[in-house]
Design a protein around this motif. Structure first.
Motif, PDB file in Angstrom:
ATOM      1  N   PHE A 188       0.822  -1.347   0.107  1.00 43.62           N
ATOM      2  CA  PHE A 188       0.220  -0.036  -0.056  1.00 43.62           C
ATOM      3  C   PHE A 188       0.781   1.191  -0.029  1.00 43.62           C
ATOM      4  CE2 PHE A 188      -2.845   3.130   2.168  1.00 43.62           C
ATOM      5  CZ  PHE A 188      -3.834   3.309   1.268  1.00 43.62           C
ATOM      6  N   ILE A 189       1.875   1.341   0.649  1.00 42.16           N
ATOM      7  CA  ILE A 189       2.939   2.466   0.933  1.00 42.16           C
ATOM      8  C   ILE A 189       4.003   2.408  -0.223  1.00 42.16           C
ATOM      9  CG2 ILE A 189       4.637   3.507   2.276  1.00 42.16           C
ATOM     10  CD1 ILE A 189       3.277   2.161   4.828  1.00 42.16           C
ATOM     11  N   GLY A 190       4.319   1.326  -0.742  1.00 42.42           N
ATOM     12  CA  GLY A 190       5.170   1.360  -2.092  1.00 42.42           C
ATOM     13  C   GLY A 190       6.657   0.897  -1.536  1.00 42.42           C
ATOM     14  N   ASN A 191       6.712   0.141  -0.386  1.00 40.96           N
ATOM     15  CA  ASN A 191       8.121  -0.512  -0.084  1.00 40.96           C
ATOM     16  C   ASN A 191       8.281  -1.994  -0.494  1.00 40.96           C
ATOM     17  OD1 ASN A 191      10.492  -0.845   1.344  1.00 40.96           O
ATOM     18  ND2 ASN A 191       9.557  -1.515   3.072  1.00 40.96           N
ATOM     19  N   ASN A 192       8.222  -2.247  -2.062  1.00 40.64           N
ATOM     20  CA  ASN A 192       8.420  -3.224  -2.440  1.00 40.64           C
ATOM     21  C   ASN A 192       8.946  -2.957  -4.047  1.00 40.64           C
ATOM     22  OD1 ASN A 192       5.996  -3.259  -4.790  1.00 40.64           O
ATOM     23  ND2 ASN A 192       5.356  -2.250  -2.987  1.00 40.64           N
ATOM     24  N   PRO A 193       9.854  -4.142  -4.733  1.00 37.65           N
ATOM     25  CA  PRO A 193      10.238  -3.741  -5.928  1.00 37.65           C
ATOM     26  C   PRO A 193       9.366  -3.571  -7.296  1.00 37.65           C
ATOM     27  CG  PRO A 193      11.374  -5.417  -4.971  1.00 37.65           C
ATOM     28  CD  PRO A 193      10.165  -5.204  -3.895  1.00 37.65           C
ATOM     29  N   GLY A 194       9.469  -2.797  -8.063  1.00 38.42           N
ATOM     30  CA  GLY A 194       8.686  -2.726  -9.250  1.00 38.42           C
ATOM     31  C   GLY A 194       9.035  -1.565 -10.231  1.00 38.42           C
ATOM     32  N   CYS A 195       8.206  -1.457 -11.130  1.00 35.62           N
ATOM     33  CA  CYS A 195       8.215  -0.229 -11.847  1.00 35.62           C
ATOM     34  C   CYS A 195       8.107   1.183 -10.855  1.00 35.62           C
ATOM     35  CB  CYS A 195       7.124   0.055 -12.904  1.00 35.62           C
ATOM     36  SG  CYS A 195       7.186  -1.485 -14.029  1.00 35.62           S
ATOM     37  N   ILE A 196       8.736   2.174 -11.407  1.00 36.38           N
ATOM     38  CA  ILE A 196       8.760   3.260 -10.295  1.00 36.38           C
ATOM     39  C   ILE A 196       7.498   3.943 -10.323  1.00 36.38           C
ATOM     40  CG2 ILE A 196      11.424   3.763 -11.227  1.00 36.38           C
ATOM     41  CD1 ILE A 196      10.302   6.188 -12.882  1.00 36.38           C
ATOM     42  N   GLY A 197       6.564   4.025 -11.048  1.00 28.93           N
ATOM     43  CA  GLY A 197       5.369   4.699 -10.598  1.00 28.93           C
ATOM     44  C   GLY A 197       4.310   3.939 -10.151  1.00 28.93           C
TER      45      GLY A 197
END
Length: 331
Positions: A188-197
């Motif tokens: 939910f917050i964004g603390n995981n690998p992936g595309c930047i957006g």
């Protein structure tokens, strides 16, 4: 001298909207996701986004001026900048600059300007560029830096994305379990690998609220996509919870939020009527889950949107909006 009052054809209602106003509204809505990308990826997110935006705007100006020989003011309406941002948001934060430039050239040159520019392209240009890069440079496009390496760009530590972990579990990888997935809070917050957006769901939802508030988009496409994915993946989770993840994890993973909110809602490539939007959104949701669970690629959002872009003219044909001033016939 007698003065004549000349009245133009109806309708005489003007909403005050314009292409430029709506495009810059979308860019404002993308700001929270960009801030999140800087917070988690730092220099890499900045380099990728800046390169993509500058390249897209430059290619649109060059093609419009020297190839199509038409008005070059289109680079100021915000559409090229949005294509650049959305393309960047679909890329890893360590992608080499030369690959980003190739993707921008394909997105603008092939995905947009080859059809005549804004308003004529049948497919979302940013997604066209992303899929082209994914097929052309699969290794570079599927190498994901670990979050928190703020001062690094190319030489970074990498890790598997949540969708890649899900795919391994589905394929019965003995070295991968559900415990390897990030928590719902991290997703939910964004603390995981992936595309930047795509990593921060909360940042993307803030953008959705802003666009709904400003009436830049309607709720029909995002809600129908997210609702369909939740229901479909929920059924699969109920059938086999040891293999398929919960629908909440599906909603928060990969490019689902980014695609549903900012890419499937593209004015040019999505249906015009509310009924058509719902059909379009449900179909994208179904295709996304099918590709994620049963396809060769971990992520299905980009392919699902491009497939339904091709069906948009057909949907518009059978789901025509009510004509202005039309009165329904009594049966």
């Amino acid at each position: 001298m007698e003065k004549k009052l000349i009245v133009s054809l109806s309708p005489h209602v003007h909403s005050g909207d314009s292409i430029q106003k709506n495009m810059y509204g979308v860019l404002i809505a993308l700001v929270p996701a960009f801030i999140a990308s800087l917070a988690f990826y730092g220099l890499g997110a900045l380099v990728v986004t800046a390169t993509s935006v500058i390249a897209c705007m430059l290619f649109e100006w060059v093609i419009a001026k020297y190839i199509l020989r038409k008005n070059t003011n289109s680079i100021c309406d915000g559409s090229a900048a949005i294509t650049g941002v959305l393309l960047a948001f679909n890329l890893p934060s360590n992608l080499p600059i030369w690959i980003i430039i190739i993707g921008a050239l394909f997105a603008i040159g092939v995905g947009k300007m080859s059809f005549g520019g804004l308003g004529n392209n049948p497919f979302n240009p940013a997604l066209a560029g992303r899929v082209f890069l994914l097929l052309s440079f699969p290794v570079q496009m599927t190498t994901w830096p670990v979050v928190g390496q703020l001062g690094s760009y190319v030489d970074v530590e990498t890790a598997a994305t949540p969708l890649a972990i899900m795919k391994r579990i589905i394929h019965n990888d003995p070295n991968t379990t559900l415990a390897d997935l990030p928590s719902s809070l991290d997703l939910f917050i964004g603390n995981n690998p992936g595309c930047i957006g795509e990593i921060s769901a909360v940042a993307l939802l803030i953008g959705l609220v802003y666009m709904l508030w400003r009436k830049i988009i309607t709720w029909h496409i995002p809600v129908s996509i997210l609702g369909t994915v939740f229901i479909f993946s929920g059924i699969m989770y109920f059938v086999n919870p040891e293999v398929y993840v919960s629908p909440v994890i599906q909603l928060l993973s990969g490019g689902l939020m980014l695609g549903a909110i900012f890419m499937a809602t593209d004015y040019v490539t999505s249906p015009m009527s509310k009924k058509g939007m719902l059909i379009y959104g449900v179909a994208i949701g179904i295709l996304t889950v099918v590709i994620r669970l049963f396809g060769a690629y971990p992520e299905g959002m980009s392919f699902a949107i491009l497939i339904m872009n091709a069906f948009t003219p057909l949907i518009n044909m059978y789901c025509k909006p009510k004509r202005f001033g039309e009165v329904a016939k009594k049966k």
